[in-house]
Design a protein around this motif. Structure first.
Motif, PDB file in Angstrom:
ATOM      1  N   GLY A 175       0.774  -1.231   0.000  1.00 12.08           N
ATOM      2  CA  GLY A 175       0.000   0.000   0.000  1.00 12.08           C
ATOM      3  C   GLY A 175       0.803   1.277   0.000  1.00 12.08           C
ATOM      4  O   GLY A 175       0.237   2.363  -0.153  1.00 12.08           O
ATOM      5  N   GLU A 176       2.111   1.195   0.136  1.00 11.53           N
ATOM      6  CA  GLU A 176       2.906   2.427   0.216  1.00 11.53           C
ATOM      7  C   GLU A 176       3.060   3.060  -1.165  1.00 11.53           C
ATOM      8  O   GLU A 176       3.562   2.436  -2.098  1.00 11.53           O
ATOM      9  CB  GLU A 176       4.280   2.151   0.826  1.00 11.53           C
ATOM     10  CG  GLU A 176       5.086   3.422   1.040  1.00 11.53           C
ATOM     11  CD  GLU A 176       6.259   3.260   1.992  1.00 11.53           C
ATOM     12  OE1 GLU A 176       7.114   4.160   2.019  1.00 11.53           O
ATOM     13  OE2 GLU A 176       6.316   2.236   2.717  1.00 11.53           O
ATOM     14  N   ILE A 177       2.657   4.328  -1.261  1.00 14.11           N
ATOM     15  CA  ILE A 177       2.727   5.068  -2.523  1.00 14.11           C
ATOM     16  C   ILE A 177       4.037   5.830  -2.632  1.00 14.11           C
ATOM     17  O   ILE A 177       4.678   5.851  -3.685  1.00 14.11           O
ATOM     18  CB  ILE A 177       1.544   6.049  -2.643  1.00 14.11           C
ATOM     19  CG1 ILE A 177       0.217   5.283  -2.641  1.00 14.11           C
ATOM     20  CG2 ILE A 177       1.674   6.912  -3.900  1.00 14.11           C
ATOM     21  CD1 ILE A 177      -1.000   6.186  -2.511  1.00 14.11           C
ATOM     22  N   GLY A 178       4.445   6.483  -1.547  1.00 10.11           N
ATOM     23  CA  GLY A 178       5.679   7.254  -1.604  1.00 10.11           C
ATOM     24  C   GLY A 178       6.009   7.911  -0.281  1.00 10.11           C
ATOM     25  O   GLY A 178       5.183   7.974   0.633  1.00 10.11           O
ATOM     26  N   HIS A 179       7.221   8.408  -0.189  1.00 10.61           N
ATOM     27  CA  HIS A 179       7.693   9.116   1.002  1.00 10.61           C
ATOM     28  C   HIS A 179       8.835  10.043   0.589  1.00 10.61           C
ATOM     29  O   HIS A 179       9.427   9.876  -0.473  1.00 10.61           O
ATOM     30  CB  HIS A 179       8.177   8.130   2.075  1.00 10.61           C
ATOM     31  CG  HIS A 179       9.269   7.225   1.591  1.00 10.61           C
ATOM     32  ND1 HIS A 179       9.037   5.932   1.178  1.00 10.61           N
ATOM     33  CD2 HIS A 179      10.604   7.429   1.405  1.00 10.61           C
ATOM     34  CE1 HIS A 179      10.170   5.381   0.779  1.00 10.61           C
ATOM     35  NE2 HIS A 179      11.139   6.273   0.910  1.00 10.61           N
ATOM     36  N   TYR A 180       9.136  11.012   1.429  1.00  6.88           N
ATOM     37  CA  TYR A 180      10.263  11.910   1.163  1.00  6.88           C
ATOM     38  C   TYR A 180      11.335  11.707   2.226  1.00  6.88           C
ATOM     39  O   TYR A 180      11.083  11.167   3.305  1.00  6.88           O
ATOM     40  CB  TYR A 180       9.813  13.371   1.107  1.00  6.88           C
ATOM     41  CG  TYR A 180       9.112  13.877   2.343  1.00  6.88           C
ATOM     42  CD1 TYR A 180       9.820  14.457   3.390  1.00  6.88           C
ATOM     43  CD2 TYR A 180       7.723  13.788   2.464  1.00  6.88           C
ATOM     44  CE1 TYR A 180       9.174  14.922   4.528  1.00  6.88           C
ATOM     45  CE2 TYR A 180       7.068  14.250   3.594  1.00  6.88           C
ATOM     46  CZ  TYR A 180       7.797  14.817   4.619  1.00  6.88           C
ATOM     47  OH  TYR A 180       7.153  15.270   5.742  1.00  6.88           O
ATOM     48  N   HIS A 181      12.546  12.145   1.891  1.00  7.13           N
ATOM     49  CA  HIS A 181      13.705  11.956   2.762  1.00  7.13           C
ATOM     50  C   HIS A 181      14.188  13.293   3.318  1.00  7.13           C
ATOM     51  O   HIS A 181      13.748  14.353   2.868  1.00  7.13           O
ATOM     52  CB  HIS A 181      14.847  11.298   1.978  1.00  7.13           C
ATOM     53  CG  HIS A 181      14.426  10.089   1.217  1.00  7.13           C
ATOM     54  ND1 HIS A 181      14.458  10.028  -0.160  1.00  7.13           N
ATOM     55  CD2 HIS A 181      13.942   8.899   1.640  1.00  7.13           C
ATOM     56  CE1 HIS A 181      14.026   8.845  -0.556  1.00  7.13           C
ATOM     57  NE2 HIS A 181      13.699   8.139   0.517  1.00  7.13           N
ATOM     58  N   GLY A 182      15.138  13.218   4.217  1.00  4.71           N
ATOM     59  CA  GLY A 182      15.723  14.431   4.772  1.00  4.71           C
ATOM     60  C   GLY A 182      16.403  15.292   3.725  1.00  4.71           C
ATOM     61  O   GLY A 182      16.483  16.518   3.874  1.00  4.71           O
ATOM     62  N   ASP A 183      16.902  14.672   2.643  1.00  2.00           N
ATOM     63  CA  ASP A 183      17.525  15.450   1.564  1.00  2.00           C
ATOM     64  C   ASP A 183      16.489  16.001   0.586  1.00  2.00           C
ATOM     65  O   ASP A 183      16.842  16.635  -0.409  1.00  2.00           O
ATOM     66  CB  ASP A 183      18.571  14.617   0.820  1.00  2.00           C
ATOM     67  CG  ASP A 183      17.993  13.369   0.151  1.00  2.00           C
ATOM     68  OD1 ASP A 183      16.763  13.305  -0.048  1.00  2.00           O
ATOM     69  OD2 ASP A 183      18.768  12.451  -0.181  1.00  2.00           O
ATOM     70  N   LEU A 184      15.201  15.736   0.858  1.00  2.00           N
ATOM     71  CA  LEU A 184      14.046  16.216   0.090  1.00  2.00           C
ATOM     72  C   LEU A 184      13.889  15.539  -1.270  1.00  2.00           C
ATOM     73  O   LEU A 184      13.120  16.005  -2.114  1.00  2.00           O
ATOM     74  CB  LEU A 184      14.065  17.745  -0.058  1.00  2.00           C
ATOM     75  CG  LEU A 184      14.132  18.517   1.272  1.00  2.00           C
ATOM     76  CD1 LEU A 184      14.062  20.018   1.023  1.00  2.00           C
ATOM     77  CD2 LEU A 184      13.027  18.076   2.225  1.00  2.00           C
ATOM     78  N   SER A 185      14.592  14.448  -1.479  1.00  2.00           N
ATOM     79  CA  SER A 185      14.271  13.584  -2.613  1.00  2.00           C
ATOM     80  C   SER A 185      13.050  12.754  -2.226  1.00  2.00           C
ATOM     81  O   SER A 185      12.680  12.674  -1.045  1.00  2.00           O
ATOM     82  CB  SER A 185      15.455  12.683  -2.959  1.00  2.00           C
ATOM     83  OG  SER A 185      15.793  11.855  -1.848  1.00  2.00           O
ATOM     84  N   VAL A 186      12.425  12.137  -3.215  1.00  2.00           N
ATOM     85  CA  VAL A 186      11.163  11.438  -2.974  1.00  2.00           C
ATOM     86  C   VAL A 186      11.181  10.076  -3.661  1.00  2.00           C
ATOM     87  O   VAL A 186      11.477   9.981  -4.857  1.00  2.00           O
ATOM     88  CB  VAL A 186       9.967  12.264  -3.511  1.00  2.00           C
ATOM     89  CG1 VAL A 186       8.657  11.503  -3.312  1.00  2.00           C
ATOM     90  CG2 VAL A 186       9.899  13.626  -2.827  1.00  2.00           C
ATOM     91  N   HIS A 187      10.861   9.042  -2.921  1.00  2.00           N
ATOM     92  CA  HIS A 187      10.588   7.736  -3.514  1.00  2.00           C
ATOM     93  C   HIS A 187       9.091   7.639  -3.764  1.00  2.00           C
ATOM     94  O   HIS A 187       8.284   7.948  -2.880  1.00  2.00           O
ATOM     95  CB  HIS A 187      11.013   6.602  -2.572  1.00  2.00           C
ATOM     96  CG  HIS A 187      12.459   6.270  -2.648  1.00  2.00           C
ATOM     97  ND1 HIS A 187      13.234   6.012  -1.537  1.00  2.00           N
ATOM     98  CD2 HIS A 187      13.290   6.133  -3.715  1.00  2.00           C
ATOM     99  CE1 HIS A 187      14.473   5.734  -1.917  1.00  2.00           C
ATOM    100  NE2 HIS A 187      14.532   5.801  -3.229  1.00  2.00           N
TER     101      HIS A 187
END
Length: 270
Positions: A175-187
């Motif tokens: 169910g995971e669509i996406g998330h962002y990281h501390g470096d502000l990139s996004v999976h």
């Protein structure tokens, strides 16, 4: 009975008699150790995410994950993605300016260059929060199952469990669509057709565990083929592109096409 010292002496005799072999083995051992030290330091520098942030985590990645990952070159290959079926607003996304950002690692997987400025952080947080607020029956926010440290956007549990429109990728990703990281990139997941364009226009590349469908080890790590790293937005125009990608990632992972544009420049009322 042979003493330990005699046993050792017998063992090293072949090496003493072959100084070239001894030198070669010594050189290879030193090179391997130097590589391991550099690679471990690079792993630690990526920060926490997904696996233990220590020697055990590095060893786990090195021995059980890295051998199955895509190469950095293969991460920008799109030959397995369809050329048809791209959403219209994704087609309108421009070519990204400049070269690709440099990425590092596999797990964790991070952006190493061309970082988003700090002011983008609030916009990205707004984007993910508003996605849930604007689509409460479809989405929920909880801790990323991939990262285990970052908040993430998910298909809601009832939709994931019962909707026939949900693609196989959603079930692979739990169910995971996406998330962002501390470096502000996004999976983020996109449909394969949208992913093709995102990569080809320079905005993204595959996660190195996003193996093509049909590969022997596809889905081995609960990662489907169109799981991408979207480079962090460097300005407001690129923030709009990220919002377009997230909108279409939601469309794909929920199977619901009637998703409106997601507000990112301010929080919307719950």
């Amino acid at each position: 009975m042979t003493s330990p010292s005699q046993t050792f002496s017998l063992a090293v005799q072949p090496l003493i008699r072959r100084p070239v072999l001894t030198a070669l083995l010594t050189s290879l051992s030193a090179s391997a150790l130097a590589w391991a030290v550099r690679d471990y330091r690079a792993y630690i520098a990526l920060g926490p995410g997904g696996v233990p942030h220590n020697f055990a985590g590095w060893l786990l990645v090195t021995l059980t994950i890295r051998p199955f990952a895509l190469s950095k070159t293969a991460a920008t290959w799109t030959g397995d993605f369809p050329a048809e079926g791209t959403h219209e607003d994704v087609k309108q996304v421009p070519q990204r300016r400049g070269d690709r950002a440099e990425l590092g690692g596999i797990v964790p997987h991070r952006q190493l260059s061309q970082h988003a400025p700090e002011r983008m952080k609030e916009y990205i947080q707004n984007l993910f929060a508003n996605a849930v607020t604007q689509n409460r029956t479809l989405l929920e926010s909880k801790l990323s199952l991939y990262e285990r440290n970052n908040p993430a956007l998910f298909v809601s549990a009832p939709v994931l469990a019962s909707s026939p429109a949900v693609p196989a990728a959603s079930r692979t990703a739990r169910g995971e669509i996406g998330h962002y990281h501390g470096d502000l990139s996004v999976h983020m997941y996109l449909s394969p057709a949208d992913a093709r364009l995102a990569v080809e226009k320079g905005w993204a590349e595959r996660h190195r565990l996003a193996l093509p469908r049909g590969s022997l080890l596809a889905g081995r790590f609960r990662v489907a083929d169109s799981y991408l790293m979207i480079y962090g937005p460097r300005d407001e125009n690129e923030m709009e592109v990220l919002a377009t990608f997230l909108r279409n990632g939601i469309r794909y992972m929920t199977g619901a096409e009637d998703i409106g544009p997601i507000v990112w420049n301010q929080l919307v009322d719950a």
